[in-house]
Design a protein around this motif. Structure first.
Motif, PDB file in Angstrom:
ATOM      1  N   ALA A  23      -7.902   4.265   1.127  1.00  0.00           N
ATOM      2  CA  ALA A  23      -6.936   3.263   1.573  1.00  0.00           C
ATOM      3  C   ALA A  23      -7.681   2.114   2.222  1.00  0.00           C
ATOM      4  O   ALA A  23      -8.269   2.256   3.275  1.00  0.00           O
ATOM      5  CB  ALA A  23      -5.951   3.878   2.561  1.00  0.00           C
ATOM      6  N   GLY A  24      -7.658   0.963   1.560  1.00  0.00           N
ATOM      7  CA  GLY A  24      -8.246  -0.224   2.150  1.00  0.00           C
ATOM      8  C   GLY A  24      -9.744  -0.335   2.004  1.00  0.00           C
ATOM      9  O   GLY A  24     -10.349  -1.253   2.531  1.00  0.00           O
ATOM     10  N   LEU A  29       2.307  -6.290   4.651  1.00  0.00           N
ATOM     11  CA  LEU A  29       2.896  -6.188   3.314  1.00  0.00           C
ATOM     12  C   LEU A  29       2.190  -5.107   2.519  1.00  0.00           C
ATOM     13  O   LEU A  29       0.959  -5.012   2.548  1.00  0.00           O
ATOM     14  CB  LEU A  29       2.759  -7.525   2.573  1.00  0.00           C
ATOM     15  N   SER A  30       2.959  -4.306   1.811  1.00  0.00           N
ATOM     16  CA  SER A  30       2.393  -3.284   0.932  1.00  0.00           C
ATOM     17  C   SER A  30       3.107  -3.358  -0.416  1.00  0.00           C
ATOM     18  O   SER A  30       4.326  -3.196  -0.493  1.00  0.00           O
ATOM     19  CB  SER A  30       2.560  -1.888   1.541  1.00  0.00           C
ATOM     20  N   GLN A  39      -2.939  -7.049   5.768  1.00  0.00           N
ATOM     21  CA  GLN A  39      -2.788  -6.821   7.203  1.00  0.00           C
ATOM     22  C   GLN A  39      -2.361  -8.108   7.913  1.00  0.00           C
ATOM     23  O   GLN A  39      -2.517  -9.202   7.380  1.00  0.00           O
ATOM     24  CB  GLN A  39      -4.108  -6.306   7.812  1.00  0.00           C
ATOM     25  N   ASN A  79      11.857  -2.380   1.975  1.00  0.00           N
ATOM     26  CA  ASN A  79      11.576  -2.590   0.567  1.00  0.00           C
ATOM     27  C   ASN A  79      12.364  -3.813   0.089  1.00  0.00           C
ATOM     28  O   ASN A  79      13.589  -3.766  -0.053  1.00  0.00           O
ATOM     29  CB  ASN A  79      11.974  -1.349  -0.244  1.00  0.00           C
ATOM     30  N   GLU A  81       3.404  -1.571  -3.973  1.00  0.00           N
ATOM     31  CA  GLU A  81       3.123  -0.225  -4.483  1.00  0.00           C
ATOM     32  C   GLU A  81       3.568  -0.084  -5.935  1.00  0.00           C
ATOM     33  O   GLU A  81       4.758  -0.121  -6.242  1.00  0.00           O
ATOM     34  CB  GLU A  81       3.852   0.822  -3.616  1.00  0.00           C
ATOM     35  N   GLU A 116      -0.496  -3.273   9.190  1.00  0.00           N
ATOM     36  CA  GLU A 116      -0.132  -3.633   7.827  1.00  0.00           C
ATOM     37  C   GLU A 116       1.169  -4.444   7.828  1.00  0.00           C
ATOM     38  O   GLU A 116       2.162  -4.048   8.421  1.00  0.00           O
ATOM     39  CB  GLU A 116       0.045  -2.371   6.985  1.00  0.00           C
ATOM     40  N   SER A 169      -0.970  -2.419  -7.027  1.00  0.00           N
ATOM     41  CA  SER A 169      -0.845  -1.939  -5.645  1.00  0.00           C
ATOM     42  C   SER A 169      -1.907  -2.601  -4.768  1.00  0.00           C
ATOM     43  O   SER A 169      -3.065  -2.721  -5.176  1.00  0.00           O
ATOM     44  CB  SER A 169      -1.016  -0.417  -5.569  1.00  0.00           C
ATOM     45  N   SER A 172      -2.384  -4.079  -0.226  1.00  0.00           N
ATOM     46  CA  SER A 172      -1.732  -4.328   1.067  1.00  0.00           C
ATOM     47  C   SER A 172      -2.400  -5.506   1.760  1.00  0.00           C
ATOM     48  O   SER A 172      -3.546  -5.856   1.456  1.00  0.00           O
ATOM     49  CB  SER A 172      -1.793  -3.081   1.962  1.00  0.00           C
TER      50      SER A 172
END
Length: 349
Positions: free
Chosen positions: A316-317, A7-8, A34, A78, A10, A5, A30, A32
């Protein structure tokens, strides 16, 4: 080996305080991305895609913009907690952005070479000769002769200006490229050339990409995952095949159903009824219920969560959908009718 991963984002919430009211531009977004993957962000004009891109880059003007909550985690940091000086080290170096309009994104009184060199000087310790050589190499990389390094933007066509902007964005070999409708105002032939070049450079430089567009054909040819945005929210997220072959949100179905088919003789397109809601007066509950053929009382009561579309989808994903019918399918319909699905040629993966 599973991709790492990069970038995430949230629960990102951004608002603009104006004289006409509070514009709720992003409402708890939200997702993400990869490493070396491309995420397509799709939605109508005004859905919040550009605000999201500017939020990631730390370019929300304050006032009137306010980041009310959430996190943007890039390589474990962050970005929203960084000082402006540290964010300048990230911007253009680790994360770069291609803006919408090439006609207004370049400084008309600086040569294209000077504009590329400015980025290189900011993030690299090079002498004047090395910086100029690096700028010349970037021009060659995007298909422009290095002999034109001392020319001004007005001496280039729209497609060539967009190539210059791409050269500026990739000058420091960023890990993430944000492309905000990079083919706006370009004719179809030039669009194809620019997108093909972006894909080739992305593969060569091993760059991840967030591609903002409203063109589902562009998404089908360039993206690994897709996020569908509506009124500042992601309403569906999944792999390219999830979204094109098994759409689960009525808005996604409407977008795909509005694509004209080459196999059918029809006189009118099939648009989604109604208009995007006013962001200063968003409807309660599901933001799409005022335009949805399947809306029930439950849709008006509360905002649905982004849930797994199928029991086999990983939270998730996996394939996610923001709909009260997410766990059982829409009434009388499990998926987009085969007759309304886009041609197989759109989905080459």
């Amino acid at each position: 080996m599973e991709a790492k991963e990069l970038l995430s984002v949230e629960d990102l919430t951004i608002r603009y305080v104006t004289d006409d009211g509070i514009v709720e531009a992003l409402n708890g977004v939200s997702f993400s991305i990869q490493e070396q993957h491309t995420l397509g962000l799709v939605g109508e004009t005004g859905a919040g895609q550009t605000t999201l891109a500017r939020g990631i880059m730390g370019l929300i003007p304050h006032p009137p913009g306010e980041i009310k909550g959430g996190r943007v985690v890039f390589e474990g940091r962050n970005l929203l907690a960084l000082s402006e000086s540290k964010m300048r080290d990230v911007r253009g170096n680790l994360i770069s952005m291609i803006f919408q309009d090439p006609m207004t994104s370049l400084n008309p009184v600086m040569t294209v070479g000077e504009q590329i060199m400015e980025v290189i000087r900011t993030h690299n310790r090079m002498g004047p000769g090395e910086t100029r050589q690096a700028a010349a190499e970037m021009l060659e990389l995007v298909g422009i002769s290095s002999d034109r390094i001392d020319e001004y933007p007005h001496q280039f066509s729209g497609g060539m200006k967009q190539r210059v902007i791409i050269a500026i964005a990739l000058a420091c070999n960023p890990k993430l490229l944000i492309a905000d409708e990079p083919t706006t105002a370009l004719d179809v032939t030039i669009q194809a050339q620019v997108l093909e070049m972006i894909q080739a450079l992305k593969a060569k430089l091993r760059t991840s990409m967030l591609l903002i567009t409203h063109d589902l054909g562009v998404v089908a040819q360039n993206c690994d995952h897709v996020a569908i945005m509506y009124a500042g929210e992601i309403v569906e997220y999944g792999s390219l095949r999830d979204i094109f072959k098994n759409p689960r949100h009525p808005y996604t179905m409407g977008l795909l159903g509005s694509i004209p088919s080459l196999a059918k003789d029809v006189k009118r397109l099939n648009p989604i009824k109604g208009l995007m809601p006013d962001p200063t007066r968003l409807p309660t509950g599901c933001k799409f219920h005022t335009r949805c053929d399947y809306a029930a009382e439950a849709c008006k009561a509360a905002v649905p969560s982004l849930c797994a579309a199928d029991s086999g989808s990983a939270a998730a994903g996996g394939h996610l959908v923001r709909c009260v019918y997410s766990d059982r399918g829409l009434p009388g319909i499990a998926r987009l009718p085969v007759s309304a699905q886009p041609p197989e040629a759109m989905l080459s993966t």
